[in-house]
Write an enzyme that holds these catalytic residues in place. Sequence first.
Site, short mmCIF file in Angstrom:
data_model
loop_
_atom_site.label_atom_id
_atom_site.label_comp_id
_atom_site.label_asym_id
_atom_site.label_seq_id
_atom_site.Cartn_x
_atom_site.Cartn_y
_atom_site.Cartn_z
CE1 TYR A 192 -31.32 28.43 3.01
CE2 TYR A 192 -30.64 26.46 1.83
CZ TYR A 192 -30.32 27.63 2.50
OH TYR A 192 -28.99 28.01 2.62
CE LYS A 212 -26.06 31.31 17.43
NZ LYS A 212 -24.70 31.35 17.98
CG ASP A 231 -21.90 30.25 16.66
OD1 ASP A 231 -22.33 29.14 17.08
OD2 ASP A 231 -22.05 31.30 17.30
CG ASP A 238 -26.41 25.59 1.57
OD1 ASP A 238 -25.44 25.11 0.95
OD2 ASP A 238 -27.12 26.50 1.12
CG ASP A 270 -20.67 25.30 0.26
OD1 ASP A 270 -21.27 24.25 -0.05
OD2 ASP A 270 -20.66 26.31 -0.47
MG MG Z 1 -24.12 25.33 -0.67
#
Ligand code: MG
Length: 349
Positions: free
Chosen positions: A135, A185, A218, A242, A246
Amino acid sequence: MKSYNIAVIPGDGVGVEVTKATLDVLQAAASKFSFELAPTHYEWGCEYYLIHGQMMPDDGLAQLGKSDAIFLGAVGWPECVPDSVSLHGLLLPIRKQFDQFVNIRPHRLLKGTAGPLKKTDFDILCIRENTEGEYSGAGGRVHVGSPHEVAVETSVFTRQGVERILRFGFEQAQKRSGKLASVTKSNAQKFSMVFWDEVTDELAAEYPDVKVERYHVDAAAARMVTHPESFDVIVASNLFGDILSDIGAAIQGGLGFAASANINPTRNMPSMFEPVHGSAPDIAGQGKANPVAAIWSGAMMLEHLGEQQAANAIMQALDKALCDTQCCTPDMGGSATTAELAEAIVKLL
Ligand code: MG
Ligand code: NAI
């Protein structure tokens, strides 16, 4: 008596309701544990934008900079202001200006609550890098709209950025079970994530008491669903953190329970505490919002300020209140209002 200046930005929609609930609880804790919270309210957000054409005044960040900590409800009102404007006009500038490079999210079930998994024994601290990585904002588009259009978005991983977030992860692991899951990753992303792994190895030598486990993102995502109890502290880049956090929010019962802190561990500048959820326009103004995520974030703020006992007392009161179905808000299957749940917690304190 110790006193703390708190900058309070209720923001939009249910942000206003859960912020009020949180301040009631925090003030009750303050008086019980003999310290003072001096809140300054900043009515910034989408309504402010519609009047002033910006989400906060020009000197907004300078005003916030004088506080000991910032509490934020939620920002956004997509009907009136595009989310890209509201996010980039308030929340992101605060995180950036005050170099809040650690995003912490605790994922566990409070007593009396149930998540979608038939498991209750997980307690995960998700630590997300908050300033760079995927980001970073570096990139661009050329030949827009043409058949040979190109969009490039570059991840930026600096040694300083990677090292400081990993170090924070190691320190949290030391304070907890001594187990750190580093999520990358590095099989597919052979530059940035291999670099992340190398810095992890370098630091691991400094923290021999911490056991590092490596996961690809993953596999880690799947594992958070199938074996959440196998994680303790998770540290991950901005994008991976992020997404994983969640999942964490989902398994702990949903957005009404997801608390977060944006921390600058140097303490040279204020840190910001906020529930993960947004302004929830669908239920705003109806007293239906679950204030737990916000109150939990408030407890994290007190912990950050050094008021550990008060923070613990709030968490115990939350646990107790939620065992009583009369205190539960609609998202928990109850019919209590935001204010009624907050009131119950204040009473328990
Ligand atoms: Mg989020
Ligand atoms: P949202 O988090 O506001 O709502 C998603 C769903 O969860 C809705 O059905 C809502 O009713 C429910 N929900 C959220 N918080 C709840 C609570 N405390 N108690 C009970 N139910 C709750 O996400 P959405 O709808 O995508 O976004 C709405 C606005 O909020 C947008 O403008 C978005 O940009 C903004 N937003 C702001 C955030 C922030 O300030 N940190 C984070 C996420 C979204």
